[in-house]
Design a protein around this motif. Structure first.
Motif, short mmCIF file in Angstrom:
data_model
loop_
_atom_site.label_atom_id
_atom_site.label_comp_id
_atom_site.label_asym_id
_atom_site.label_seq_id
_atom_site.Cartn_x
_atom_site.Cartn_y
_atom_site.Cartn_z
N ARG A 82 1.15 -1.08 -0.65
CA ARG A 82 0.03 0.52 0.01
C ARG A 82 1.01 1.06 -0.16
NH1 ARG A 82 -1.33 3.79 3.01
NH2 ARG A 82 -0.56 2.88 4.79
N ILE A 83 1.78 0.80 0.72
CA ILE A 83 2.62 2.22 0.91
C ILE A 83 3.25 2.50 -0.12
CG2 ILE A 83 4.75 3.02 2.28
CD1 ILE A 83 4.56 2.21 4.61
N LEU A 84 3.90 1.89 -1.33
CA LEU A 84 4.87 1.66 -2.02
C LEU A 84 4.13 2.98 -3.35
CD1 LEU A 84 7.49 0.89 -3.85
CD2 LEU A 84 6.20 -0.53 -4.43
N VAL A 85 2.46 1.70 -3.45
CA VAL A 85 2.19 1.68 -4.26
C VAL A 85 1.19 2.88 -4.36
CG1 VAL A 85 -0.20 1.46 -6.13
CG2 VAL A 85 1.13 -0.54 -5.74
N THR A 86 1.21 3.83 -2.93
CA THR A 86 0.48 5.05 -2.98
C THR A 86 1.37 6.07 -3.34
OG1 THR A 86 -0.94 4.61 -1.47
CG2 THR A 86 -0.30 6.50 -1.27
N GLU A 87 2.96 5.32 -2.56
CA GLU A 87 3.60 6.70 -3.08
C GLU A 87 3.92 7.01 -4.42
OE1 GLU A 87 5.61 9.21 -1.58
OE2 GLU A 87 4.03 8.85 0.22
N PHE A 88 4.26 5.67 -4.89
CA PHE A 88 4.79 5.74 -6.43
C PHE A 88 2.86 6.54 -7.47
CE2 PHE A 88 3.81 2.97 -10.72
CZ PHE A 88 4.91 3.58 -11.30
N ALA A 89 1.67 6.18 -6.83
CA ALA A 89 1.06 7.78 -7.73
C ALA A 89 1.21 8.34 -7.02
CB ALA A 89 0.09 7.06 -7.20
N ARG A 90 1.06 9.16 -5.78
CA ARG A 90 1.65 10.50 -5.81
C ARG A 90 3.36 11.17 -6.80
NH1 ARG A 90 1.66 11.98 0.36
NH2 ARG A 90 2.86 13.03 -0.86
N LYS A 91 3.64 10.61 -6.62
CA LYS A 91 5.36 11.03 -7.76
C LYS A 91 4.54 10.96 -9.31
CE LYS A 91 8.08 10.38 -4.08
NZ LYS A 91 8.82 11.63 -3.83
N VAL A 92 4.12 10.11 -9.42
CA VAL A 92 3.67 10.25 -10.73
C VAL A 92 2.90 11.70 -10.87
CG1 VAL A 92 1.68 9.12 -12.95
CG2 VAL A 92 3.78 7.60 -11.64
N PHE A 93 1.63 11.34 -10.31
CA PHE A 93 0.34 12.57 -9.68
C PHE A 93 1.59 14.31 -10.42
CE2 PHE A 93 -0.69 15.99 -7.61
CZ PHE A 93 -1.62 16.73 -7.90
N GLY A 94 2.79 13.75 -9.17
CA GLY A 94 3.75 15.47 -9.45
C GLY A 94 4.01 15.60 -10.97
#
Length: 184
Positions: A82-94
């Motif tokens: 969950r942490i990995l995918v959430t952080e990955f999506a946040r970085k992609v969002f940026g």
């Protein structure tokens, strides 16, 4: 020409946090998605605008976020996943927000991307992902969404085949290799 991806850490001895790995994955995913959008143009498919090209890039990014979620199932505990995918999506969002603003001007580009990601997550959840990678249905859905974005004009009517048979599969293989390398 093949896309070269740096997917090994400079100092391999140092332990990496999940947010650090997610940041590297986001950068790699952006490069892969951009290369696949460029490849469509090289294959003589036609973009009507830069905005349309960015939407195709976003569609590939959504696909790669789904792939990361599937690849992390098993090797990571549920909370770490969950942490990995959430952080990955946040970085992609940026990346989406910054690059879209650079090209199209001020605006909210990340919000619609997150809405697309949430909608596609439900759609992709119905498709299988096995030891060999994404199923035909998963790749077909990616191709369908990209064709919907590009339109079914004379020039673009075969884009779904290009995405399903080549580009989607290549994006998966490149990303999966980088994903594994970053965890070594």
């Amino acid at each position: 020409m093949a896309l070269r991806i740096k997917s090994h850490w400079q100092n391999e001895e140092r332990e990496r946090s999940l947010p650090e790995i997610a940041g590297a994955l986001a950068f790699i995913a952006w490069r892969i998605a951009m290369e696949k959008a460029i490849n469509l143009h090289c294959e003589r498919f036609v973009y009507a605008s830069d905005e349309q090209r960015l939407l195709v890039i976003q569609e590939y990014l959504v696909f790669l976020i789904q792939i990361a979620d599937r690849l992390s199932h098993g090797p990571l505990h549920d909370e770490d996943r969950r942490i990995l995918v959430t952080e990955f999506a946040r970085k992609v969002f940026g990346h989406v927000q910054d690059n879209s603003q650079d090209l199209l001007g001020p605006g909210d580009y990340g919000g619609p991307f997150i809405a697309r990601l949430n909608a596609r997550s439900d759609e992709y959840a119905e498709s299988q992902f096995g030891a060999d990678g994404p199923s035909y249905a998963l790749l077909r859905h990616l191709g369908f969404e990209i064709q919907a974005l590009m339109g079914i004009s004379q020039e673009n009517r075969w884009v779904i085949d290009q995405v399903m048979d080549r580009d989607g599969w290549d994006a998966y293989k490149t990303f999966a290799r980088a994903f594994r390398d970053l965890f070594e």
